[in-house]
Design an enzyme around this catalytic site. Structure first.
Site, PDB file in Angstrom:
ATOM      1  N   LEU A  66       0.872  -1.173   0.000  1.00  0.00           N
ATOM      2  CA  LEU A  66       0.000   0.000   0.000  1.00  0.00           C
ATOM      3  C   LEU A  66       0.911   1.224   0.000  1.00  0.00           C
ATOM      4  CD1 LEU A  66      -2.834  -0.827   2.593  1.00  0.00           C
ATOM      5  CD2 LEU A  66      -2.977  -0.893   0.099  1.00  0.00           C
ATOM      6  N   ASP A  67       0.537   2.223  -0.786  1.00  0.00           N
ATOM      7  CA  ASP A  67       1.329   3.448  -0.835  1.00  0.00           C
ATOM      8  C   ASP A  67       1.405   4.108   0.534  1.00  0.00           C
ATOM      9  OD1 ASP A  67       1.769   3.185  -3.522  1.00  0.00           O
ATOM     10  OD2 ASP A  67       0.160   4.555  -4.122  1.00  0.00           O
ATOM     11  N   PHE A  68       2.417   4.908   0.726  1.00  0.00           N
ATOM     12  CA  PHE A  68       2.611   5.698   1.948  1.00  0.00           C
ATOM     13  C   PHE A  68       1.324   6.440   2.343  1.00  0.00           C
ATOM     14  CE2 PHE A  68       3.661  10.050   3.486  1.00  0.00           C
ATOM     15  CZ  PHE A  68       4.242   9.736   4.697  1.00  0.00           C
TER      16      PHE A  68
END
Length: 300
Positions: A66-68
């Site tokens: 999952l992206d930041f």
């Protein structure tokens, strides 16, 4: 809307082989940058020190990314064997993921398929970004497919927005393309609210990027895993979000997604070009990714 901390970790699912946590927004999964004091890795070490695997670099095997800036359901395998079982579900395109998002503007088509190949930008100042095929400096674009379903129309801090459910359906990819949902939404003129990167720094007033991994289904043979992470885009959570007209509920859309036969994926494969269909089932790149996956979190 509290900031991430070591203590703030919501557990959605736990078994002998897997954990699913509700990842906070604006927190990295692992400690690639050692100066960072708050990562999901360190949260897990804080809450579950007995589960740390010294055989891995980061202590835990994350089954996907999952992206930041993205919140929501994140699965962690607690052994090499468990990671391998999850990997094969991703490899065989059996995993179902769906994301909630608030996007800028009013989306006209209440259901649409965004079919735009995505590549890496080589444009100066944008090399950390992805782009759709046809964009100047777009290198090595690969087929990418996203389904968008409108849930509600409303406003965020007075500006028109649409609440949508996004489902990455990219074939020949373990977990979709990098930044796929963000790039696809931007490409149709409806960027995700609070996406600082793809708004080129202009959408900076929201406290977070409004993208949330809502549904995760991994059909493991001995332990089918199906988890939803609570919807954070509610007026009681963020009063700047004002729903005005509901089109359909997220529960009804998820029910429809989960009721689809696996044959749908086969149809998608058959619709691909001949060049795509004749690719080997498992490339050397995929094998390398598998080896990284089974040992530790793969480096971007």
């Amino acid at each position: 809307m509290e900031a991430a901390s070591l203590e703030c970790l919501e557990l959605l699912y736990r078994s002998a082989d897997y954990l699913v946590v509700n990842k906070h927004w604006d927190i990295r999964i692992d400690g690639k940058f050692w100066a960072e004091e708050r990562t999901v890795q360190k949260q897990l070490q804080h809450h579950f020190p007995q589960l740390v695997d010294p055989a891995t670099y980061y202590g835990f095997r994350f089954c996907h990314q999952l992206d930041f800036s993205t919140s929501g359901a994140l699965c962690v395998a607690l052994s090499k064997a468990a990671a391998g079982r999850a990997y094969h579900c991703f490899k065989n395109r059996l995993v179902i993921k769906a994301y909630l998002a608030l996007v800028r503007g009013s989306v006209v088509d209440e259901k649409m398929t965004i079919d735009c190949a995505i590549g890496k930008s080589s444009t100066e100042g944008k090399t950390h970004m992805m782009c759709v095929e046809g964009t100047d400096g777009c290198e090595n674009p690969k087929p990418s497919l996203t389904e968008l379903t409108v849930l509600e129309f409303g406003a965020y801090d007075g500006d028109p927005v649409t609440k949508v459910l996004l489902q990455p359906r990219t074939v020949f990819s373990l977990a979709g393309r990098t930044h796929q949902l963000r790039v696809h939404c931007t490409s149709i003129g409806h960027p995700i609210v609070g996406d600082y990167t793809y708004s080129l720094g202009s959408d900076s007033s929201p406290y977070r990027m409004m993208l949330h991994a809502y549904l995760l289904r991994i059909p493991l043979e001995d332990e089918p895993l199906e988890v939803t992470a609570p919807d954070p885009f509610l007026p009681c959570v963020d009063p700047k979000w004002t729903p005005q007209r509901r089109v359909r509920t997220v529960e009804s859309v998820v029910e429809d997604i989960l009721s689809r036969p696996l044959a749908k994926e086969t149809e998608s494969l058959e619709e691909c070009s001949h060049e795509e269909r004749i690719r080997p089932e498992e490339t050397e790149e995929t094998k390398v990714q598998c080896q990284h996956w089974l040992s530790e979190w793969p480096v971007d």
